[in-house]
Design a protein around this motif. Sequence first.
Motif, PDB file in Angstrom:
ATOM      1  N   LEU A  93      -1.514  33.355  33.044  1.00 48.42           N
ATOM      2  CA  LEU A  93      -1.716  34.733  32.614  1.00 48.42           C
ATOM      3  C   LEU A  93      -0.892  35.667  33.498  1.00 48.42           C
ATOM      4  CD1 LEU A  93      -5.611  34.693  32.148  1.00 48.42           C
ATOM      5  CD2 LEU A  93      -3.848  34.248  30.418  1.00 48.42           C
ATOM      6  N   ASP A  94      -0.815  36.921  33.108  1.00 55.51           N
ATOM      7  CA  ASP A  94      -0.076  37.902  33.907  1.00 55.51           C
ATOM      8  C   ASP A  94      -0.653  37.990  35.316  1.00 55.51           C
ATOM      9  OD1 ASP A  94       1.485  38.485  31.722  1.00 55.51           O
ATOM     10  OD2 ASP A  94       0.333  40.263  31.145  1.00 55.51           O
ATOM     11  N   GLY A  95       0.222  38.097  36.317  1.00 46.58           N
ATOM     12  CA  GLY A  95      -0.218  38.205  37.699  1.00 46.58           C
ATOM     13  C   GLY A  95      -1.019  39.473  37.953  1.00 46.58           C
ATOM     14  N   GLN A  96      -1.994  39.396  38.842  1.00 46.25           N
ATOM     15  CA  GLN A  96      -2.873  40.528  39.137  1.00 46.25           C
ATOM     16  C   GLN A  96      -2.869  40.902  40.621  1.00 46.25           C
ATOM     17  OE1 GLN A  96      -4.508  42.166  36.568  1.00 46.25           O
ATOM     18  NE2 GLN A  96      -3.292  40.767  35.298  1.00 46.25           N
ATOM     19  N   SER A  97      -2.060  40.248  41.427  1.00 44.94           N
ATOM     20  CA  SER A  97      -2.050  40.513  42.865  1.00 44.94           C
ATOM     21  C   SER A  97      -1.456  41.890  43.159  1.00 44.94           C
ATOM     22  CB  SER A  97      -1.230  39.445  43.589  1.00 44.94           C
ATOM     23  OG  SER A  97      -1.201  39.701  44.982  1.00 44.94           O
ATOM     24  N   THR A  98      -2.036  42.573  44.140  1.00 45.61           N
ATOM     25  CA  THR A  98      -1.534  43.881  44.575  1.00 45.61           C
ATOM     26  C   THR A  98      -1.155  43.878  46.054  1.00 45.61           C
ATOM     27  OG1 THR A  98      -3.698  44.768  45.202  1.00 45.61           O
ATOM     28  CG2 THR A  98      -3.036  45.023  42.887  1.00 45.61           C
TER      29      THR A  98
END
Length: 228
Positions: free
Chosen positions: A105-110
């Motif tokens: 899935l699309d990356g969510q890390s910030t």
Amino acid sequence: MDLYKTDPEFAQRFSYFAFEEVVHEENQQLDEKTRYISILATLIGCGGVEAYRELLDSALENGVAPIAVKEIVYQAADYLGYGRMLPFLNATNEILRERGISLPLDGQSTTTITDRLEKGIEVQSKIFGEHMKEAWKTSHINRWLAANCFGDYYTRNGLTLAERELMTFCFLMAQGGCEPQLIAHVKGNLNMGNDKDFLIKVVSQCLPYIGYPRSLNAISCINQAVEQ
């Protein structure tokens, strides 16, 4: 296996309790998305991978996005450990693929490796108060807690901070033996706007999946945190 064929009496009573009586109990209801994310986290917490498989499709069909499911599972690594989290990650990937959802899935890390500690401390302070800005200095474990647990996971997109604290409450409630941490995270939930009545509703909706002893312990921890 269809329990209505092999164990019809049990299946009838459990289904009535879990999906009729509990769901519709007056003053204990939750919206479907919140109910399902709480149950998924609770099943991960108690190691209920087969029940998790049974309910994940329903969760996805009732407002829980695939990214939210993945975030719940990822966060479990910090509260249950990789050994107990991995079967749920594998089950999630299997079910998402069966539904035709492309992975990853699309990356969510910030955060990055270099700023995860700083941003983790910031999140800890938002949830638990200004004293957390110095807590990471007391030991390497507390430094890891700030950088890894909060910096790597709590800072991710896909769930709000209030939802992440709720997930942690469910993980701790379901695995048992973590009452000091559960009390601390009740306080974190209260700080995030998840009030006492809301948390009791969460316990009520999750009770069929973890039983009465751990549910009653969770209620006791809620009461202790509110009193403190």
